[in-house]
Design a protein around this motif. Structure first.
Motif, PDB file in Angstrom:
ATOM      1  N   ARG A   8      36.702 -10.009  35.338  1.00  0.00           N
ATOM      2  CA  ARG A   8      36.445  -8.644  35.769  1.00  0.00           C
ATOM      3  C   ARG A   8      35.031  -8.539  36.340  1.00  0.00           C
ATOM      4  O   ARG A   8      34.071  -8.972  35.730  1.00  0.00           O
ATOM      5  CB  ARG A   8      36.602  -7.662  34.605  1.00  0.00           C
ATOM      6  CG  ARG A   8      36.405  -6.208  35.037  1.00  0.00           C
ATOM      7  CD  ARG A   8      36.968  -5.215  34.037  1.00  0.00           C
ATOM      8  NE  ARG A   8      36.138  -5.085  32.843  1.00  0.00           N
ATOM      9  CZ  ARG A   8      36.303  -4.106  31.934  1.00  0.00           C
ATOM     10  NH1 ARG A   8      37.275  -3.204  32.094  1.00  0.00           N
ATOM     11  NH2 ARG A   8      35.531  -4.051  30.872  1.00  0.00           N
ATOM     12  N   GLY A   9      34.938  -7.965  37.536  1.00  0.00           N
ATOM     13  CA  GLY A   9      33.644  -7.687  38.138  1.00  0.00           C
ATOM     14  C   GLY A   9      33.026  -8.824  38.900  1.00  0.00           C
ATOM     15  O   GLY A   9      31.865  -8.730  39.320  1.00  0.00           O
ATOM     16  N   SER A  12      35.480 -10.634  44.486  1.00  0.00           N
ATOM     17  CA  SER A  12      36.644  -9.786  44.787  1.00  0.00           C
ATOM     18  C   SER A  12      37.567  -9.613  43.590  1.00  0.00           C
ATOM     19  O   SER A  12      38.561  -8.887  43.681  1.00  0.00           O
ATOM     20  CB  SER A  12      37.438 -10.382  45.958  1.00  0.00           C
ATOM     21  OG  SER A  12      38.028 -11.628  45.592  1.00  0.00           O
ATOM     22  N   ARG A  14      38.031  -7.792  40.898  1.00  0.00           N
ATOM     23  CA  ARG A  14      37.590  -6.569  40.228  1.00  0.00           C
ATOM     24  C   ARG A  14      38.115  -6.490  38.805  1.00  0.00           C
ATOM     25  O   ARG A  14      37.391  -6.137  37.881  1.00  0.00           O
ATOM     26  CB  ARG A  14      38.048  -5.343  41.022  1.00  0.00           C
ATOM     27  CG  ARG A  14      37.465  -4.027  40.520  1.00  0.00           C
ATOM     28  CD  ARG A  14      38.016  -2.856  41.292  1.00  0.00           C
ATOM     29  NE  ARG A  14      39.413  -2.614  40.950  1.00  0.00           N
ATOM     30  CZ  ARG A  14      39.817  -1.836  39.951  1.00  0.00           C
ATOM     31  NH1 ARG A  14      38.933  -1.228  39.178  1.00  0.00           N
ATOM     32  NH2 ARG A  14      41.100  -1.678  39.697  1.00  0.00           N
ATOM     33  N   ASP A  15      39.386  -6.830  38.627  1.00  0.00           N
ATOM     34  CA  ASP A  15      39.984  -6.847  37.284  1.00  0.00           C
ATOM     35  C   ASP A  15      41.283  -7.641  37.371  1.00  0.00           C
ATOM     36  O   ASP A  15      42.347  -7.087  37.628  1.00  0.00           O
ATOM     37  CB  ASP A  15      40.249  -5.432  36.783  1.00  0.00           C
ATOM     38  CG  ASP A  15      40.510  -5.392  35.277  1.00  0.00           C
ATOM     39  OD1 ASP A  15      40.708  -6.465  34.678  1.00  0.00           O
ATOM     40  OD2 ASP A  15      40.537  -4.290  34.703  1.00  0.00           O
ATOM     41  N   TRP A  67      31.112  -7.614  41.774  1.00  0.00           N
ATOM     42  CA  TRP A  67      32.058  -6.834  42.580  1.00  0.00           C
ATOM     43  C   TRP A  67      31.273  -5.764  43.338  1.00  0.00           C
ATOM     44  O   TRP A  67      30.506  -5.003  42.747  1.00  0.00           O
ATOM     45  CB  TRP A  67      33.100  -6.216  41.661  1.00  0.00           C
ATOM     46  CG  TRP A  67      33.851  -5.023  42.224  1.00  0.00           C
ATOM     47  CD1 TRP A  67      33.712  -3.726  41.833  1.00  0.00           C
ATOM     48  CD2 TRP A  67      34.861  -5.039  43.235  1.00  0.00           C
ATOM     49  NE1 TRP A  67      34.569  -2.909  42.547  1.00  0.00           N
ATOM     50  CE2 TRP A  67      35.282  -3.693  43.424  1.00  0.00           C
ATOM     51  CE3 TRP A  67      35.427  -6.038  44.014  1.00  0.00           C
ATOM     52  CZ2 TRP A  67      36.262  -3.341  44.354  1.00  0.00           C
ATOM     53  CZ3 TRP A  67      36.399  -5.689  44.934  1.00  0.00           C
ATOM     54  CH2 TRP A  67      36.815  -4.366  45.105  1.00  0.00           C
ATOM     55  N   GLU A  71      33.835   1.328  41.289  1.00  0.00           N
ATOM     56  CA  GLU A  71      34.414   0.973  39.998  1.00  0.00           C
ATOM     57  C   GLU A  71      35.916   1.229  39.986  1.00  0.00           C
ATOM     58  O   GLU A  71      36.688   0.442  39.444  1.00  0.00           O
ATOM     59  CB  GLU A  71      33.744   1.773  38.884  1.00  0.00           C
ATOM     60  CG  GLU A  71      34.257   1.419  37.497  1.00  0.00           C
ATOM     61  CD  GLU A  71      33.553   2.178  36.398  1.00  0.00           C
ATOM     62  OE1 GLU A  71      33.951   2.009  35.225  1.00  0.00           O
ATOM     63  OE2 GLU A  71      32.613   2.940  36.684  1.00  0.00           O
ATOM     64  N   HIS A  72      36.334   2.345  40.590  1.00  0.00           N
ATOM     65  CA  HIS A  72      37.748   2.699  40.641  1.00  0.00           C
ATOM     66  C   HIS A  72      38.183   2.818  42.105  1.00  0.00           C
ATOM     67  O   HIS A  72      37.454   3.382  42.921  1.00  0.00           O
ATOM     68  CB  HIS A  72      38.009   4.022  39.914  1.00  0.00           C
ATOM     69  CG  HIS A  72      37.577   4.014  38.483  1.00  0.00           C
ATOM     70  ND1 HIS A  72      38.250   3.304  37.522  1.00  0.00           N
ATOM     71  CD2 HIS A  72      36.525   4.606  37.861  1.00  0.00           C
ATOM     72  CE1 HIS A  72      37.640   3.466  36.350  1.00  0.00           C
ATOM     73  NE2 HIS A  72      36.594   4.242  36.531  1.00  0.00           N
ATOM     74  N   GLU A 369      39.972  -5.914  46.964  1.00  0.00           N
ATOM     75  CA  GLU A 369      40.245  -6.417  45.621  1.00  0.00           C
ATOM     76  C   GLU A 369      41.336  -7.477  45.656  1.00  0.00           C
ATOM     77  O   GLU A 369      42.374  -7.304  46.305  1.00  0.00           O
ATOM     78  CB  GLU A 369      40.683  -5.268  44.711  1.00  0.00           C
ATOM     79  CG  GLU A 369      41.071  -5.712  43.312  1.00  0.00           C
ATOM     80  CD  GLU A 369      41.672  -4.600  42.473  1.00  0.00           C
ATOM     81  OE1 GLU A 369      41.880  -4.832  41.263  1.00  0.00           O
ATOM     82  OE2 GLU A 369      41.937  -3.512  43.008  1.00  0.00           O
TER      83      GLU A 369
END
Length: 388
Positions: A8-9, A12, A14-15, A67, A71-72, A369
């Motif tokens: 995560r983070g 690319s 992101r999660d 990232w 965040e979202h 992402e």
């Protein structure tokens, strides 16, 4: 065996939570995050060696590896514009895995010291060693929050303190490895992983120079001990390497010459009056010998990660390479990152989540992402990042 890898983070990723099988083939178009996944796995392995800070330095520091999007992404997908907003969690890079025994999670964040020349080094904010597939509180065996390190007490009686002044640039896997058997096992598992990202075969490549030979059950990442690794395989008494070389090069064979303790690879070809030394072997042939020595290790690591192994090989060598990868996956866990249709076809991996022991995972980009094609709730492993 690893069941899950989570990132995560990082760049690319992101999660991203990935299930792994005995053989996992990761594919996707250029720029979809395959290399980022490979590098994230290397970073995770470096945690066991206490080298994760140096690894980030080679990437330009932690800030360059973060990232870069919001965040979202739900708002961006809805409005068509990427926008920032109030953050709900700290800026960090988090890495972890779950296996059939213990799992590990590390949370790396930005330095908090007001006066330091090492502002590009990440700080270890949190580490967990846990049992089972998910890092839930009840499954936590060892936890580190900033400088405080604690181990689960007997009979569920809370946590006992191991130390409270662990520096932010140090890992619990290094400084407290001997404190519990679980820490030892996690550290040794991570140190055991091997990564092969192509091999140098130019005239000055390490594999082209005679080297002092010592028993070498696992080939080095750069292939510098090729001759010793080949001789180690030969002395196990198996004919796997001889068969692979003969099939790939029309009945050729490989041997090792030893002169004053220096080992050098020799290739014997039909019709030739003398063998070719390593300095004379063609680039493609030497590269295949390096892959063969890595994949036929008599003492395979618990995880082998191969990054585009088909690169610069003649198309006729891709199928023999796939045979070697398939044989290696019967003895250990293998992750292959590739965009070669031929290699994918030869490996014959099944879709993600099938009952087979070889899966193909295809990556794609969505608003910057990295995501997995056709991954849904049923094929996404359970994972809990927790909080600082």
């Amino acid at each position: 065996m690893l069941q899950t890898v989570a990132i995560r983070g990082y760049r690319s990723l992101r999660d991203l939570v990935l299930p792994l099988s005995r053989l996992t083939v990761v594919t996707g178009a250029n720029g979809t995050g395959k290399s980022s996944l490979y590098r994230a796995l290397r970073l995770l392995a470096d945690c066991g060696r206490g080298e994760v800070i140096a690894s980030f330095a080679r990437e330009g520091g932690v800030e360059s590896a973060l990232w870069a999007g919001p965040e979202h992404l739900s708002g961006a997908r809805r409005t068509g514009t990427a926008q920032g907003g109030p953050r709900t969690r700290s800026v960090s890079i988090e890495l972890g895995y779950a296996s059939d025994d213990f799992g590990y999670l590390i949370d790396l964040g930005l330095p908090q010291a007001k006066k330091t020349a090492f502002a590009r080094d990440p700080e270890v904010k949190r580490e967990l060693v846990f049992a089972g597939p998910v890092a839930r509180p009840a499954a936590t065996l060892v936890r580190r929050v900033r400088g405080l390190v604690e181990v689960a007490g007997d009979a569920g009686r809370g946590f006992d303190e191991l130390g409270r002044n662990l520096p932010p640039h140090r890992s619990v896997l290094v400084d407290f490895a001997g404190a519990t058997p679980e820490l030892v096992m996690v550290r040794e598992r991570l140190r055991d992983w091997r990564f092969y990202d192509g091999f140098r075969v130019d005239s000055a490549a390490p594999s082209r120079r005679p080297q002092v030979g010592t028993r070498t059950p696992v080939l080095a990442d750069d292939g510098s001990d090729l001759a010793a690794a080949v001789q180690t395989i030969v002395e196990t008494g198996t004919d796997d390497l001889a068969r692979a070389v003969a099939d790939a090069f029309d009945g050729a064979s490989v041997s090792v010459s030893v002169t004053d303790g220096l080992f050098d690879v020799q290739l014997h070809q039909r019709g030739m009056l003398r063998p070719l030394r390593s300095a004379e072997i063609s680039d493609g042939t030497l590269r295949f010998l390096l892959w063969a020595a890595a994949l036929l290790s008599p003492q395979p690591p618990s995880l082998m990660v191969l990054n585009e192994p088909e690169t610069s090989l003649h198309p006729d060598l891709v199928r023999p390479l796939a045979t070697l990868i398939d044989e290696a996956a019967r003895r250990t866990q293998v992750v292959v990152v590739t965009h070669s249709p031929t290699l994918r076809e030869c490996l014959g991996a099944a879709p993600l989540g099938s009952d087979e022991d070889a899966w193909e995972i295809e990556l794609y980009k969505d608003w910057g992402e990295t995501k997995v094609v056709d991954q849904d709730l049923l094929t996404t492993p359970a994972w809990d990042w927790g909080k600082r």
